[in-house]
Design an enzyme around this catalytic site. Structure first.
Site, PDB file in Angstrom:
ATOM      1  N   PHE A   1      -3.614  -9.573   2.858  1.00 23.92           N
ATOM      2  CA  PHE A   1      -2.691  -9.306   4.082  1.00 23.92           C
ATOM      3  C   PHE A   1      -2.705 -10.821   5.546  1.00 23.92           C
ATOM      4  CE2 PHE A   1      -4.148  -5.539   1.686  1.00 23.92           C
ATOM      5  CZ  PHE A   1      -3.065  -4.488   1.602  1.00 23.92           C
ATOM      6  N   SER A  39      -0.735  -2.181  -3.197  1.00 23.77           N
ATOM      7  CA  SER A  39      -1.918  -1.884  -1.633  1.00 23.77           C
ATOM      8  C   SER A  39      -0.549  -1.923  -0.346  1.00 23.77           C
ATOM      9  CB  SER A  39      -2.660  -3.130  -1.783  1.00 23.77           C
ATOM     10  OG  SER A  39      -3.366  -2.734  -3.066  1.00 23.77           O
ATOM     11  N   CYS A  89      -7.178  -1.404   3.239  1.00 24.14           N
ATOM     12  CA  CYS A  89      -6.422  -1.355   2.106  1.00 24.14           C
ATOM     13  C   CYS A  89      -6.313  -0.013   1.813  1.00 24.14           C
ATOM     14  CB  CYS A  89      -6.826  -2.494   1.505  1.00 24.14           C
ATOM     15  SG  CYS A  89      -5.831  -2.567  -0.003  1.00 24.14           S
ATOM     16  N   THR A  95      -4.266   2.295  -2.077  1.00 21.10           N
ATOM     17  CA  THR A  95      -3.103   2.059  -3.041  1.00 21.10           C
ATOM     18  C   THR A  95      -2.034   3.579  -2.276  1.00 21.10           C
ATOM     19  OG1 THR A  95      -5.295   1.542  -3.902  1.00 21.10           O
ATOM     20  CG2 THR A  95      -3.189   2.432  -5.622  1.00 21.10           C
ATOM     21  N   ALA A 154     -11.124   7.069  -0.164  1.00 15.22           N
ATOM     22  CA  ALA A 154     -11.961   7.220  -0.918  1.00 15.22           C
ATOM     23  C   ALA A 154     -13.164   8.033   0.753  1.00 15.22           C
ATOM     24  CB  ALA A 154     -12.448   6.214  -1.341  1.00 15.22           C
ATOM     25  N   HIS A 213     -10.540  -4.930   3.736  1.00 21.63           N
ATOM     26  CA  HIS A 213     -12.274  -4.437   3.673  1.00 21.63           C
ATOM     27  C   HIS A 213     -12.198  -4.479   5.149  1.00 21.63           C
ATOM     28  CE1 HIS A 213     -11.972  -6.353  -0.515  1.00 21.63           C
ATOM     29  NE2 HIS A 213     -10.862  -5.351  -0.266  1.00 21.63           N
ATOM     30  N   THR A 236      -6.154 -13.077  17.983  1.00 24.86           N
ATOM     31  CA  THR A 236      -7.577 -14.263  18.589  1.00 24.86           C
ATOM     32  C   THR A 236      -8.414 -13.963  19.335  1.00 24.86           C
ATOM     33  OG1 THR A 236      -5.485 -15.921  17.992  1.00 24.86           O
ATOM     34  CG2 THR A 236      -7.260 -17.067  19.011  1.00 24.86           C
TER      35      THR A 236
END
Length: 291
Positions: free
Chosen positions: A74, A122, A129, A131, A147, A185, A230
């Site tokens: 991404f 995704s 991330c 699914t 999960a 992640h 930033t």
């Protein structure tokens, strides 16, 4: 040269106890399935697939189409602010759900992401991330299986129906790279410490754990709830970093709607992680050579 240790696996799996209290993760249940798999025509639900992070083989035969390498990336440029329709166990299928412990589904309303989205795609939801497990075009919703580890290590376990979430589809070869490399992640969560306006911009200060702060540098990248930002200042001793939101970003992401004390998902720049690991290995090798 002293370097902060990288986060260990044990540190990464610390549970947020509020998730157990809310009942999203039954304390006595075994590991939950990724998502419910219900044979139904509406909404469309994905069939179980086997995923792998191994390199793509040089030749892939038609018989191996069920083995799908996962490569999602991404940019941190939020495409749309969606709204949580439902989070919790999936609906019970006709005839009952059997003896298996129910999973946790996250159903999100979206106006713009349905077109072109397919089962198994995704999408970053608040920087996480996930699914796509089901698509309901009539209700304009996407459903994701979440999960247990994701609920423990992100802020998604605190989402309720009606909450807004940042949404971004994974890059394609034709996409423009407008932000930075964001994997989806999440490294951990931070806590909003302060908002301070300056002109039409807003300063945002976030408290973060030391293992994440050690990877941040002034003028470097950080993803906050999936938004590429930033870093301006990093104060590891006091345990915070800050950044500014310009007017356009304020109008197109969830962050300004949050309040002091709310949790945010944090992902440090992947390039910084590799540099830290490389230098740590070099220092260890040098130390052994000199001993």
């Amino acid at each position: 040269l002293a370097m902060a240790p990288l986060p260990t696996a044990a540190a990464a799996v610390r549970c947020h106890p509020h998730i157990l209290r809310r009942g999203l993760l039954p304390a006595s249940s075994p590991l939950l399935p990724f998502a419910s798999r219900v044979a139904s025509s509406t909404p469309l639900r994905a069939q179980p697939l086997r995923f792998s992070l191994s390199p793509v083989p040089k030749s892939i035969s038609s018989s191996s189409t069920s083995h799908i390498p996962v490569r999602s990336l991404f940019t941190g440029i939020v495409e749309e602010v969606g709204r949580v329709r439902r989070i919790g166990p999936p609906p019970t299928p006709p005839g009952g759900g059997g003896d298996a412990a129910p999973g946790v589904d996250l159903e999100v309303e979206t106006k713009n992401l349905l077109a072109g989205t397919q089962l198994g795609d995704s999408i970053a939801v608040d920087g996480t991330c996930l699914t796509v497990a089901a698509i309901d075009t009539a209700a304009s919703t996407l459903t994701f299986g979440v999960a247990p580890e994701t609920l423990r290590c992100t802020s998604l376990g605190e989402r309720v129906a009606g909450d807004d979430v940042n949404l971004e589809r994974a890059l394609t070869p034709a996409s423009r790279m407008g932000g930075h490399f964001v994997q989806g992640h999440v490294d951990g969560t931070g806590e909003i410490a302060a908002f301070r306006p300056e002109g039409d911009s807003i300063w945002v200060t976030v408290r973060a754990p030391p293992e994440i702060l050690s990877l941040l540098v002034p003028k470097g990248f950080v993803a906050v709830d999936g938004t590429s930002l930033t870093v301006v200042n990093v104060n590891e001793e006091a345990g915070w970093f800050d950044f500014m939101l310009v007017r356009y970003t304020q109008d197109n992401v969830v962050l300004p709607k949050k309040k002091v004390g709310d949790k945010v998902n944090l992902e440090a720049d992947i390039l910084g992680k590799y540099v830290v690991k490389l230098l740590a290995g070099r220092l260890e090798a040098t130390s052994k050579a000199n001993s």
